[in-house]
Enzyme design. Sequence first.
Site, PDB file in Angstrom:
ATOM      1  N   HIS A 116      -2.090   7.047   3.786  1.00  0.00           N
ATOM      2  CA  HIS A 116      -1.127   5.995   4.109  1.00  0.00           C
ATOM      3  C   HIS A 116       0.319   6.388   3.819  1.00  0.00           C
ATOM      4  CE1 HIS A 116      -0.972   1.294   4.446  1.00  0.00           C
ATOM      5  NE2 HIS A 116      -0.470   1.917   5.485  1.00  0.00           N
TER       6      HIS A 116
ATOM      7  N   CYS B 114       0.802  -1.232   0.000  1.00  0.00           N
ATOM      8  CA  CYS B 114       0.000   0.000   0.000  1.00  0.00           C
ATOM      9  C   CYS B 114       0.828   1.272   0.000  1.00  0.00           C
ATOM     10  CB  CYS B 114      -0.941   0.001   1.203  1.00  0.00           C
ATOM     11  SG  CYS B 114      -2.140  -1.352   1.216  1.00  0.00           S
TER      12      CYS B 114
END
Length: 507
Positions: A102, A52
């Site tokens: 993120h 991610c």
Amino acid sequence: MDKKKVIFIMTDTQRTDMLGCYGYPDMKTPSLDRLAQDGIRFEKAYTTQPVCQPARSAIFTGSYPHSCAGWSNCMGLSDNVQNIGRRLTDQGIHSAYIGKWHLDGGDYFGLGRCADGWDPDYWYDMRCYLEELTEEERYLSRQTESMEKYDIKEEFTYAHRCTVRAMDFLEKNRDDSFFLVVSYDEPHGPFLCPKEFWSMYDGYEFPHKANMLDTLEDKPAHHKIWAKDTYMAAAREDFKLQPKYYLGCNSFVDYEIGKVLDAAEEYAPDAIIIYTSDHGDMLYSHSLTSKGPAMYEEITHIPLIIKGFGENRTDPHPVSHINLAPTVMDIFGLPVPKVMEGSSIYRELLDGTRTNEYVFIEFGRYEVDHDGFGGYQPVRAVYDGRYKLAVNLMTSDELYDLQEDPQELVNLINSQTEEHMEVKLRLHKALLDNMYATRDPFRGYYWENRPWHPDTAYQTWDSRLMTRQRENTEYEPVQLDYSTGLPIVNAVRLKNESEAKFAKKKP
């Protein structure tokens, strides 16, 4: 200046074979299928790292994960790295980021604080969402069993709340130039969507692929250790792959994307729309699950669709997430910063001209805050549109011919045929050159000397004897040469090259 609008939509953990428009009609994704009809569908698009945060670091900075300290989950980017929102805002382009970020080192959910360069009125990372919920609601939002136990309403989901904010932005900024990112967490687990979406896949069996029976005899040792978690489950006669919640969330996020596309059609019909996903999921291919230190197609080959340059086109050339930030700069008519390590594919969008001879993929570590996923597993890979070479520094290497072996069952790394030797050496050189060109901090002689290519030319303490200093002149002073104390002339040079030239000029 013409008003230019770019909408960047991304999902999390969405494979190409989870979209109908990529040739999988069982997947209910009418919104993205419509986008593909209206734009260009890329057949060979790749992430820079199938995790991610690293994937996002390349997308939103234009630098490889190894270059911006984004090579693992749970790491904050380097302070001197500017994201594309900062760069565009400084050029007068209204930039807003809604959804999963993120990139701030705040683990999965983020810190709940607007990242530098983005409109704080629209910032909405996953921590912002969770802080709107009660403790009980937070808990059930993270449990897959909630899909069966509760009547989950659309309004409760993170995806819906991101969509609402995106629609509001489009309506209120219809007369301005802007760069809008809508970053969904779905279809990433633990999965949460209304029953009408996951019930569509109740009892549905995801098609078995031949590589689900890969027993990994000629594959790297760390793949075999990873596969122990599955006990080669796909090889059992009673094995059925029925990921109804995963596929349900896949169709649900498509539905939410559809509402953003409708709003764009109403408020910004001339907007360029870019859609992609960060990486895929192994789903038992090669006896592996999730994602991690592997370069297999299931997790590195990602969907990419771009609307605004012609309808119902396919692009057959290899492209990478590293190309997206410079392309956005190009779309807005802005210079591409030297610090961005990919090339713009703007011309390719216009006339189909191939941009990349190679695309590069890497792996460093899955995450730094938690144990698991193999720890540190340095991998560097290169793909030329047919062959893929993966150098697994701590184990053994791989070469696949995706034209003849699209499921990557036959590892050709030890093949001695003239053709395969030429391919290995050519790809290996391209890979090493890219590591040095991009200041890969993990570069060194150990990547050069492999069992199938015992090249010791650079097996010295200083390896290639090269220096490459950072060029980020939009935000930093020109760096100084260590040997002379003067501003650098050539950022990439042999060590002490500047010192030698300067010495010749002295009286």
